[in-house]
Design an enzyme around this catalytic site. Sequence first.
Site, PDB file in Angstrom:
ATOM      1  N   VAL A 360       0.991  -1.170   0.010  1.00  0.00           N
ATOM      2  CA  VAL A 360       0.106   0.033  -0.007  1.00  0.00           C
ATOM      3  C   VAL A 360       0.905   1.318  -0.133  1.00  0.00           C
ATOM      4  O   VAL A 360       1.867   1.333   0.605  1.00  0.00           O
ATOM      5  CB  VAL A 360      -0.765   0.083   1.318  1.00  0.00           C
ATOM      6  CG1 VAL A 360      -1.858   1.439   1.271  1.00  0.00           C
ATOM      7  CG2 VAL A 360      -1.526  -1.159   1.437  1.00  0.00           C
ATOM      8  N   ASP A 471     -11.407 -10.848   7.259  1.00  0.00           N
ATOM      9  CA  ASP A 471     -10.059 -10.673   7.966  1.00  0.00           C
ATOM     10  C   ASP A 471     -10.105  -9.390   8.771  1.00  0.00           C
ATOM     11  O   ASP A 471      -9.287  -8.450   8.708  1.00  0.00           O
ATOM     12  CB  ASP A 471      -9.000 -10.335   6.808  1.00  0.00           C
ATOM     13  CG  ASP A 471      -7.641 -10.389   7.236  1.00  0.00           C
ATOM     14  OD1 ASP A 471      -7.222 -10.835   8.632  1.00  0.00           O
ATOM     15  OD2 ASP A 471      -6.711 -10.030   6.515  1.00  0.00           O
TER      16      ASP A 471
END
Length: 671
Positions: A360, A471
């Site tokens: 990211v 998640d």
Amino acid sequence: MRVKHKALSSILSFLLMSVSLVAAAPRCYDTGNFTTNSTYATNRDLMLASLPSNASASGGFFNASVGQNSDQVYALAMCRGDRTPEDCYGCVNSSTYELMANCPNQKEASAWTGDYCLVHYADHSFFGTLELQPTSAVYNTGNITSNLTEFDTVWQSLINNVVRNASNGSSSLKYATGEADFVVFQKIYSLMQCTPDLSQQDCDYCLRQSASDYNSCCHGKQGGVVQKPNCYFRWDLYPFYVSNASTSASLSPPPSPATASPPPPPASPPLQSTDPGIPKEGGGISSGTIVIIVVPSVIFVAVLVILGVVLPKRIKKKKQNDQNNKTHVDSLQIDFNAVRVATENFSDANMLGRGGFGPVYKGKLEDGRNVAIKRLSENSGQGIREFKNEVMLLAKLQHRNLVKLLGFSLEQKERVLIYEFLCNSSLDNFIFDPAKRLLINWDKRYKIIEGIAKGLVYLHEDSQYRIIHRDLKAANILLDEEMNPKISDFGMAKLFVLDQTRADTSKIAGTFGYMAPEYAWHGQYSAKSDVYAFGVLVLEIISGQKINSFSNEVGDSLLTYAWRNWNEGTALEFVDPILRDGSRSEIMRCIHLGLLCVQENIAYRPTMASVILMLSSYSMSLPVPSRPAFGMNSTMETATMSDSSSLSGQSKTESIRASVNEVSISELDPR
Ligand SMILES: *[C@@H]1O[C@H](CO)[C@@H](O)[C@H](O)[C@H]1NC(C)=O
Ligand SMILES: *[C@@H]1O[C@H](CO)[C@@H](O)[C@H](O)[C@H]1NC(C)=O
Ligand SMILES: *[C@@H]1O[C@H](CO)[C@@H](O)[C@H](O)[C@H]1NC(C)=O
Ligand SMILES: *[C@@H]1O[C@H](CO)[C@@H](O)[C@H](O)[C@H]1NC(C)=O
Ligand SMILES: *[C@@H]1O[C@H](CO)[C@@H](O)[C@H](O)[C@H]1NC(C)=O
Ligand SMILES: *[C@@H]1O[C@H](CO)[C@@H](O)[C@H](O)[C@H]1NC(C)=O
Ligand SMILES: *[C@@H]1O[C@H](CO)[C@@H](O)[C@H](O)[C@H]1NC(C)=O
Ligand SMILES: *[C@@H]1O[C@H](CO)[C@@H](O)[C@H](O)[C@H]1NC(C)=O
Ligand SMILES: *[C@@H]1O[C@H](CO)[C@@H](O)[C@H](O)[C@H]1NC(C)=O
Ligand SMILES: *[C@@H]1O[C@H](CO)[C@@H](O)[C@H](O)[C@H]1NC(C)=O
């Protein structure tokens, strides 16, 4: 402090079945009592017992009576028009139990249960008769921050349209939904429904009365629900209902026009007598009603407004034709070169973290906006069209407790997601950090817990798509400048073709420690597995301890440690010492709730909607938690990661362990 086991299971099943966003207590009318074991009692129980199957089998509305003369019992059940027959069955079933429990001897009672269904019985016929009381009104505590005058205009016109469409329904369904554009990217959504035994005029009146009740108690708020014995009104700033092709079909001509308009009783006279029976609290937390904030907030609206103004040209080119999905998809697509420029060609200096889905980066778009850019690892296994479809879906999920997906980019094998950038990084950077944890006191943590719960309810139930996160963990909870939590990485499972044979499936499919046993062992995933992960998260937030690194002399896991202290009456031992100034009752309630969520038995875990209810209703007694799922040492825990077939293969377990570590320390998200 604790409730006995026997009472428990009934409370629990009530919670599990009946609760959604809003729950108002059943209303027992003071119009007479019957005696236990009388014929009326038998008839009432018989009548109530027949409602769930009949209501769900007959399109969500059913009315009937049993018995003779003074023993005759009349009853009616109705489900919200966007609910499936299964939902309807479950809701009506729990509603009848609720009524029997709360109004054991009353000849008449009614309840709106779980925001989804209505059950009403009485010793006289009330079919086709408009009743405006009792009323329950519940609102969202957030305020509308934009120009209220402009808002009211849009709102009122939407309400008028939806009232018209709902009351124009048939003798088997009077239901309508509608949406209107408010500001850029922000819509107002409304749902209305009458019991279809009402005439068009009565339905119209009931709904308008509800809208006006809402305005007199809660004008300026960000959403609300008004429930009356004959009608239901709700509006919100996000699509809280399931819209379905059949919904618009419901507005088609009534099947039997003859019965559709029973002789219209004079509309006004009987109605004037009623005063707005809205609870004085105006829907505040009180005995009967519970306020729940599920809506994109003030900030959310503000962000949207800003976005609307400063969006990059490409996005600005947007929706001439909103219905045209393709156009809309294109409006979210950002040129890959622009992404390269924004991240300085994905330079390491801009990398915020690396996770199971890929790295990211922080990026700056042409217009100066900071964004977080997730570069998906190459083999997502999806074609371009599927990818676009899924992104489209994710972009539609908008809630103040979800990280907003702003766009995506595609080029050959490159797939990139562009998110809003949140300056305060993720929750794990605070609660587990020796210094930063001091910055979030109990009040903030409690707000964070609530926010996460609201985001999850939205994903599970209120968005149109029913997303399971898979998640959820502290690293996936991002914090904005005001420390509001935003869930990130939701819906990622949809972007990848999950290949159970691949070793790195574990990367995509979850993070060790937060994985519910049924998932870790059998690969079964459901919303209840997210509930489990939520429970773990709550216990982490309270204790300041990581699920994966907690240990003590006696070999407890974080969960068994919490449970043991709870049972031994030493729960405060479990609490992060810096939180000890916080509200003790809130902390205890949250530990309790966390323990309910991590129970091994899936059926005992509450839904996220019940979690919200438990958080907001202090008077509600909670079931006693059973022993949490994992009670083993870390070696065994590692084994639980792999599926049972691979337990024998040592090397396999090793490799899984490696990927487990990689995942649990990774920071998957835009920060
Ligand atoms: C019915 O019973 C309730 C208690 O169960 C009592 O409060 C109420 O006054 C009774 N109503 C009538 C009309 O007898
Ligand atoms: C009602 O009937 C049950 C069983 O038939 C009996 O045990 C109970 O005492 C009765 N209650 C009353 C109030 O008569
Ligand atoms: C309602 O359901 C019961 C069984 O639960 C059934 O026997 C009865 O026929 C149904 N009534 C109607 C009107 O469908
Ligand atoms: C249900 O309500 C309708 C509308 O008032 C009425 O005509 C009908 O008789 C009722 N059905 C039963 C079984 O009572
Ligand atoms: C939506 O419509 C389809 C068919 O039109 C139907 O099978 C499905 O049950 C509906 N869903 C809901 C929630 O009403
Ligand atoms: C109906 O609700 C009751 C109490 O909530 C529960 O015990 C029962 O299992 C439910 N029945 C069905 C068929 O779901
Ligand atoms: C909304 O406005 C009221 C009064 O104007 C204020 O008391 C309340 O705190 C505001 N709520 C929020 C969430 O800003
Ligand atoms: C709100 O909008 C109305 C109509 O557009 C305008 O007349 C009014 O001045 C605005 N008020 C504020 C505070 O901006
Ligand atoms: C009301 O129904 C008409 C046609 O049945 C439809 O065109 C219109 O969009 C509906 N209004 C709303 C607000 O949904
Ligand atoms: C009521 O519904 C019918 C059938 O859908 C439609 O033709 C008519 O225009 C509607 N009336 C109003 C006032 O919306």
